[in-house]
Design a protein around this motif. Sequence first.
Motif, PDB file in Angstrom:
ATOM      1  N   TYR A  79       0.834  -1.211   0.000  1.00 18.36           N
ATOM      2  CA  TYR A  79       0.000   0.000   0.000  1.00 18.36           C
ATOM      3  C   TYR A  79       0.863   1.252   0.000  1.00 18.36           C
ATOM      4  CZ  TYR A  79      -3.459   3.500   1.206  1.00 18.36           C
ATOM      5  OH  TYR A  79      -4.246   4.620   1.191  1.00 18.36           O
ATOM      6  N   PHE A  80       1.936   1.257   0.790  1.00 18.91           N
ATOM      7  CA  PHE A  80       2.810   2.425   0.798  1.00 18.91           C
ATOM      8  C   PHE A  80       3.413   2.653  -0.582  1.00 18.91           C
ATOM      9  CE2 PHE A  80       6.733   4.769   1.316  1.00 18.91           C
ATOM     10  CZ  PHE A  80       6.359   5.793   2.170  1.00 18.91           C
ATOM     11  N   ASN A  81       3.796   1.586  -1.263  1.00 21.11           N
ATOM     12  CA  ASN A  81       4.362   1.726  -2.602  1.00 21.11           C
ATOM     13  C   ASN A  81       3.336   2.279  -3.585  1.00 21.11           C
ATOM     14  OD1 ASN A  81       6.894   0.777  -1.826  1.00 21.11           O
ATOM     15  ND2 ASN A  81       6.348  -1.360  -2.197  1.00 21.11           N
ATOM     16  N   VAL A  82       2.077   1.854  -3.442  1.00 18.22           N
ATOM     17  CA  VAL A  82       1.024   2.399  -4.296  1.00 18.22           C
ATOM     18  C   VAL A  82       0.845   3.892  -4.035  1.00 18.22           C
ATOM     19  CG1 VAL A  82      -1.476   2.399  -4.697  1.00 18.22           C
ATOM     20  CG2 VAL A  82      -0.226   0.239  -4.630  1.00 18.22           C
ATOM     21  N   ILE A  83       0.843   4.281  -2.755  1.00 20.15           N
ATOM     22  CA  ILE A  83       0.712   5.691  -2.396  1.00 20.15           C
ATOM     23  C   ILE A  83       1.874   6.495  -2.961  1.00 20.15           C
ATOM     24  CG2 ILE A  83       0.813   7.318  -0.467  1.00 20.15           C
ATOM     25  CD1 ILE A  83      -1.898   6.049  -0.810  1.00 20.15           C
ATOM     26  N   SER A  84       3.087   5.976  -2.812  1.00 21.43           N
ATOM     27  CA  SER A  84       4.272   6.686  -3.276  1.00 21.43           C
ATOM     28  C   SER A  84       4.222   6.929  -4.783  1.00 21.43           C
ATOM     29  CB  SER A  84       5.529   5.900  -2.901  1.00 21.43           C
ATOM     30  OG  SER A  84       6.692   6.567  -3.348  1.00 21.43           O
ATOM     31  N   MET A  85       3.940   5.887  -5.533  1.00 19.08           N
ATOM     32  CA  MET A  85       3.881   6.026  -6.988  1.00 19.08           C
ATOM     33  C   MET A  85       2.678   6.865  -7.411  1.00 19.08           C
ATOM     34  SD  MET A  85       4.963   2.175  -8.236  1.00 19.08           S
ATOM     35  CE  MET A  85       4.781   2.663  -9.951  1.00 19.08           C
ATOM     36  N   GLY A  86       1.529   6.636  -6.774  1.00 14.75           N
ATOM     37  CA  GLY A  86       0.319   7.367  -7.128  1.00 14.75           C
ATOM     38  C   GLY A  86       0.439   8.852  -6.849  1.00 14.75           C
ATOM     39  N   TRP A  87       1.081   9.204  -5.720  1.00 13.73           N
ATOM     40  CA  TRP A  87       1.235  10.615  -5.389  1.00 13.73           C
ATOM     41  C   TRP A  87       2.158  11.310  -6.382  1.00 13.73           C
ATOM     42  CZ3 TRP A  87      -1.172  14.318  -3.336  1.00 13.73           C
ATOM     43  CH2 TRP A  87      -0.527  15.490  -2.906  1.00 13.73           C
ATOM     44  N   GLY A  88       3.221  10.611  -6.779  1.00 12.83           N
ATOM     45  CA  GLY A  88       4.123  11.179  -7.775  1.00 12.83           C
ATOM     46  C   GLY A  88       3.411  11.420  -9.099  1.00 12.83           C
ATOM     47  N   ASP A  89       2.621  10.439  -9.531  1.00  9.03           N
ATOM     48  CA  ASP A  89       1.869  10.590 -10.790  1.00  9.03           C
ATOM     49  C   ASP A  89       0.830  11.701 -10.664  1.00  9.03           C
ATOM     50  OD1 ASP A  89       3.339   8.528 -11.871  1.00  9.03           O
ATOM     51  OD2 ASP A  89       1.806   6.992 -11.489  1.00  9.03           O
ATOM     52  N   ALA A  90       0.169  11.785  -9.498  1.00  8.87           N
ATOM     53  CA  ALA A  90      -0.857  12.814  -9.307  1.00  8.87           C
ATOM     54  C   ALA A  90      -0.251  14.213  -9.345  1.00  8.87           C
ATOM     55  CB  ALA A  90      -1.577  12.587  -7.977  1.00  8.87           C
ATOM     56  N   LEU A  91       0.937  14.385  -8.786  1.00  9.56           N
ATOM     57  CA  LEU A  91       1.602  15.682  -8.824  1.00  9.56           C
ATOM     58  C   LEU A  91       1.957  16.072 -10.256  1.00  9.56           C
ATOM     59  CD1 LEU A  91       4.004  15.590  -5.737  1.00  9.56           C
ATOM     60  CD2 LEU A  91       1.984  17.024  -6.040  1.00  9.56           C
ATOM     61  N   LYS A  92       2.447  15.108 -11.023  1.00 11.94           N
ATOM     62  CA  LYS A  92       2.782  15.399 -12.427  1.00 11.94           C
ATOM     63  C   LYS A  92       1.535  15.790 -13.213  1.00 11.94           C
ATOM     64  CE  LYS A  92       6.701  12.183 -12.476  1.00 11.94           C
ATOM     65  NZ  LYS A  92       7.209  10.884 -13.021  1.00 11.94           N
ATOM     66  N   TYR A  93       0.443  15.067 -12.960  1.00 14.32           N
ATOM     67  CA  TYR A  93      -0.805  15.372 -13.654  1.00 14.32           C
ATOM     68  C   TYR A  93      -1.307  16.763 -13.270  1.00 14.32           C
ATOM     69  CZ  TYR A  93      -5.689  15.193 -15.062  1.00 14.32           C
ATOM     70  OH  TYR A  93      -6.905  15.495 -15.620  1.00 14.32           O
ATOM     71  N   ALA A  94      -1.267  17.065 -11.979  1.00 21.35           N
ATOM     72  CA  ALA A  94      -1.727  18.373 -11.519  1.00 21.35           C
ATOM     73  C   ALA A  94      -0.865  19.492 -12.105  1.00 21.35           C
ATOM     74  CB  ALA A  94      -1.701  18.434  -9.998  1.00 21.35           C
ATOM     75  N   PHE A  95       0.442  19.267 -12.142  1.00 26.35           N
ATOM     76  CA  PHE A  95       1.344  20.274 -12.707  1.00 26.35           C
ATOM     77  C   PHE A  95       1.050  20.504 -14.191  1.00 26.35           C
ATOM     78  CE2 PHE A  95       5.276  21.287 -14.989  1.00 26.35           C
ATOM     79  CZ  PHE A  95       5.610  22.487 -14.382  1.00 26.35           C
ATOM     80  N   ASN A  96       0.887  19.416 -14.921  1.00 30.39           N
ATOM     81  CA  ASN A  96       0.643  19.538 -16.365  1.00 30.39           C
ATOM     82  C   ASN A  96      -0.720  20.146 -16.682  1.00 30.39           C
ATOM     83  OD1 ASN A  96       3.140  18.453 -17.068  1.00 30.39           O
ATOM     84  ND2 ASN A  96       2.364  16.353 -17.002  1.00 30.39           N
ATOM     85  N   SER A  97      -1.662  20.036 -15.738  1.00 30.01           N
ATOM     86  CA  SER A  97      -2.997  20.572 -15.966  1.00 30.01           C
ATOM     87  C   SER A  97      -3.093  22.071 -15.667  1.00 30.01           C
ATOM     88  CB  SER A  97      -4.028  19.830 -15.111  1.00 30.01           C
ATOM     89  OG  SER A  97      -3.822  20.084 -13.735  1.00 30.01           O
ATOM     90  N   LEU A  98      -2.071  22.638 -15.049  1.00 39.16           N
ATOM     91  CA  LEU A  98      -2.069  24.074 -14.774  1.00 39.16           C
ATOM     92  C   LEU A  98      -1.803  24.853 -16.059  1.00 39.16           C
ATOM     93  CD1 LEU A  98       0.027  24.099 -11.457  1.00 39.16           C
ATOM     94  CD2 LEU A  98      -2.442  24.442 -11.673  1.00 39.16           C
ATOM     95  N   PRO A  99      -2.356  26.056 -16.195  1.00 38.67           N
ATOM     96  CA  PRO A  99      -2.116  26.841 -17.414  1.00 38.67           C
ATOM     97  C   PRO A  99      -0.645  27.209 -17.546  1.00 38.67           C
ATOM     98  CG  PRO A  99      -3.190  28.179 -15.734  1.00 38.67           C
ATOM     99  CD  PRO A  99      -3.235  26.769 -15.241  1.00 38.67           C
ATOM    100  N   PRO A 100      -0.122  27.202 -18.764  1.00 41.55           N
ATOM    101  CA  PRO A 100       1.296  27.520 -18.966  1.00 41.55           C
ATOM    102  C   PRO A 100       1.592  28.993 -18.726  1.00 41.55           C
ATOM    103  CG  PRO A 100       0.201  27.310 -21.074  1.00 41.55           C
ATOM    104  CD  PRO A 100      -0.791  26.896 -20.035  1.00 41.55           C
ATOM    105  N   TYR A 101       2.808  29.235 -18.311  1.00 41.44           N
ATOM    106  CA  TYR A 101       3.251  30.617 -18.151  1.00 41.44           C
ATOM    107  C   TYR A 101       3.460  31.242 -19.528  1.00 41.44           C
ATOM    108  CZ  TYR A 101       6.173  34.615 -16.950  1.00 41.44           C
ATOM    109  OH  TYR A 101       6.681  35.872 -16.830  1.00 41.44           O
ATOM    110  N   SER A 102       3.108  32.487 -19.646  1.00 38.99           N
ATOM    111  CA  SER A 102       3.244  33.169 -20.943  1.00 38.99           C
ATOM    112  C   SER A 102       4.245  34.314 -20.833  1.00 38.99           C
ATOM    113  CB  SER A 102       1.869  33.697 -21.390  1.00 38.99           C
ATOM    114  OG  SER A 102       2.011  34.433 -22.590  1.00 38.99           O
ATOM    115  N   PHE A 103       5.270  34.289 -21.681  1.00 37.31           N
ATOM    116  CA  PHE A 103       6.209  35.385 -21.744  1.00 37.31           C
ATOM    117  C   PHE A 103       5.612  36.485 -22.619  1.00 37.31           C
ATOM    118  CE2 PHE A 103       8.972  31.845 -20.726  1.00 37.31           C
ATOM    119  CZ  PHE A 103       9.816  32.402 -19.772  1.00 37.31           C
ATOM    120  N   THR A 104       5.578  37.662 -22.077  1.00 29.95           N
ATOM    121  CA  THR A 104       5.028  38.776 -22.855  1.00 29.95           C
ATOM    122  C   THR A 104       6.146  39.661 -23.358  1.00 29.95           C
ATOM    123  OG1 THR A 104       4.787  40.109 -20.849  1.00 29.95           O
ATOM    124  CG2 THR A 104       2.887  38.785 -21.546  1.00 29.95           C
TER     125      THR A 104
END
Length: 247
Positions: A221-246
């Motif tokens: 279970y700990f291994n599932v949490i560890s891997m799942g949390w890492g994947d969830a962070l990547k997904y959350a990061f990628n779902s945020l709007p990109p920074y725009s250079f003006t």
Amino acid sequence: MTYCVGLKLNSGLVFMSDTRTNAGVDNISTFRKMFTWECPGERSITLMTAGNLATTQAVISLLNERAKPAGDRGNPSILEAPSMFQVAKLVGETLREVIKTQSGQDGPEAEATFSATIILGGQIKGAPPRLFLIYPEGNFIEASDDTPFFQIGETKYGRPILVRAFDPEMSFEDAVKLLMVSFDSTIKANLSVNLPLDLHVYTADSLKHGTMTRIEKDDPYFNVISMGWGDALKYAFNSLPPYSFTT
């Protein structure tokens, strides 16, 4: 280093601690940092330690000796103290006693070498569960609605998830999941904290130890949490709007 967390829920208390100690990168050992005492139907007490290992072991040894029926009767016992406040006071005095003895006459500078911090929680019949943070000086503070959890040791890496996600109304299952995420974040960032982890879940008004288990390195279970949390962070990061250079 160490990482220990105590949570105060509406339904009870949850404790988790790692077991790694180190005196340099080539001197790493495993030692228990969670200790418990109980008189079923009357009280349940859990204590977790961080700091100098010789200091914390001496504190636990004194508390155990003074809690025995034929122990050191010249000092009060945590199994006889009338309230958790008095238990916290007793533990703080014992910690201060040990630090003072170990530091000798060298003053405050020497005391820092033998420093230790303690999380103490539990319940005595006739009163609600209580959670305390005890400092090396022997003084302490109590968890409240504004501060419903305590951390000791390497606290900074695992704190953000606790601050964002902890809810005193959450279930024990969710609390354990939250702690595993917090510990995984700390383990990933700091080599001085690692599995096995010790867990104790105390149910309010049970007045006896609850679920107590050790989470080993191969815990599925700990291994599932560890891997799942890492994947969830990547997904959350990628779902945020990109920074725009003006321009």
